[in-house]
Design a protein around this motif. Structure first.
Motif, PDB file in Angstrom:
ATOM      1  N   CYS A 162      80.078  44.537  43.127  1.00 48.28           N
ATOM      2  CA  CYS A 162      80.208  44.411  44.591  1.00 48.28           C
ATOM      3  C   CYS A 162      79.329  45.432  45.304  1.00 48.28           C
ATOM      4  O   CYS A 162      79.256  46.596  44.889  1.00 48.28           O
ATOM      5  CB  CYS A 162      81.656  44.652  45.012  1.00 48.28           C
ATOM      6  SG  CYS A 162      82.806  43.558  44.182  1.00 48.28           S
ATOM      7  N   HIS A 163      78.702  44.976  46.370  1.00 48.65           N
ATOM      8  CA  HIS A 163      77.874  45.832  47.234  1.00 48.65           C
ATOM      9  C   HIS A 163      78.473  45.785  48.630  1.00 48.65           C
ATOM     10  O   HIS A 163      78.858  44.707  49.097  1.00 48.65           O
ATOM     11  CB  HIS A 163      76.445  45.282  47.342  1.00 48.65           C
ATOM     12  CG  HIS A 163      75.732  45.144  46.053  1.00 48.65           C
ATOM     13  ND1 HIS A 163      74.672  45.950  45.710  1.00 48.65           N
ATOM     14  CD2 HIS A 163      75.915  44.285  45.012  1.00 48.65           C
ATOM     15  CE1 HIS A 163      74.237  45.590  44.512  1.00 48.65           C
ATOM     16  NE2 HIS A 163      74.964  44.593  44.063  1.00 48.65           N
ATOM     17  N   LEU A 164      78.479  46.920  49.301  1.00 54.60           N
ATOM     18  CA  LEU A 164      78.947  46.941  50.690  1.00 54.60           C
ATOM     19  C   LEU A 164      77.816  46.518  51.619  1.00 54.60           C
ATOM     20  O   LEU A 164      76.671  46.927  51.432  1.00 54.60           O
ATOM     21  CB  LEU A 164      79.400  48.373  51.035  1.00 54.60           C
ATOM     22  CG  LEU A 164      80.010  48.595  52.420  1.00 54.60           C
ATOM     23  CD1 LEU A 164      81.334  47.855  52.558  1.00 54.60           C
ATOM     24  CD2 LEU A 164      80.239  50.084  52.661  1.00 54.60           C
ATOM     25  N   ASP A 165      78.136  45.689  52.603  1.00 56.50           N
ATOM     26  CA  ASP A 165      77.183  45.390  53.686  1.00 56.50           C
ATOM     27  C   ASP A 165      77.768  45.988  54.955  1.00 56.50           C
ATOM     28  O   ASP A 165      78.823  45.560  55.432  1.00 56.50           O
ATOM     29  CB  ASP A 165      76.982  43.872  53.837  1.00 56.50           C
ATOM     30  CG  ASP A 165      75.920  43.556  54.892  1.00 56.50           C
ATOM     31  OD1 ASP A 165      75.542  44.469  55.668  1.00 56.50           O
ATOM     32  OD2 ASP A 165      75.473  42.402  54.950  1.00 56.50           O
ATOM     33  N   ALA A 166      77.086  46.994  55.494  1.00 58.17           N
ATOM     34  CA  ALA A 166      77.642  47.752  56.619  1.00 58.17           C
ATOM     35  C   ALA A 166      77.476  47.045  57.968  1.00 58.17           C
ATOM     36  O   ALA A 166      78.059  47.491  58.963  1.00 58.17           O
ATOM     37  CB  ALA A 166      77.010  49.135  56.679  1.00 58.17           C
TER      38      ALA A 166
END
Lengths: 112, 112
Positions: free
Chosen positions: A75-79
């Motif tokens: 999982c990657h955070l998208d700000a």
């Protein structure tokens, strides 16, 4: 039914995603960098299925992207949605700043 | 169950309250000054009961206070919970500012 332009942020989904302590903790974990679902679940005293459900809610709000790396889901955070929520709140910033100014003035007058 | 200190903001309730377009519109209306429940309901295409329910959710999150003025219920906005939500989001501000910086750098390099 509220009509939204294609590029309008879905503030309902974004604020809704932020309305749970586990989801806010997951955002905090991901702010440090991408992580697998297993790693993300580890500090939480809930099942992997429950964490997956929270990740789904975050994903629906555009806050995370999940990438499959073999058998691992990373999982990657998208700000960007956090920035949208921040932008909405910024419109009301003057209200609490006024409040703090009034408090500061009051305290200053008390000192005199 | 998440333990909260007595003065900790209830971010679940605050973000949950912001997760509905009618409630965000009510906040926008109240940012202009106190208003009666009837006045607040007028621009919304929903029943007075539905507006009252939304106001209850805003009240539970500490976002409004309702004052009885004879037969009229007058609502005031309390901006402190908005400031708490803003404070939580501020912790992640670096993430989207980095993203915009990277985009600006990219566009600048393209121009050269």
């Amino acid at each position: 039914m509220v009509e939204r332009e294609p590029n309008d942020p879905d503030l309902d989904a974004i604020f809704g995603a932020l309305a749970h302590p586990t989801r806010r903790a997951l955002i905090e974990q991901l702010a440090g960098g991408p992580a697998s679902v297993g790693d993300l679940a580890e500090p939480h005293d809930v099942s992997l299925a429950a964490v997956s459900k929270h990740l789904q809610v975050l994903g629906d709000a555009g806050l995370i992207e999940v990438e499959k790396d073999g058998r691992v889901r990373r999982c990657h955070l998208d700000a960007a949605p956090l920035s949208d929520a921040f932008g909405w709140l910024t419109r009301y910033r003057v209200l609490w700043e006024d409040r703090f100014d009034a408090l500061a003035d009051h305290l200053e007058n008390e000192e005199q």
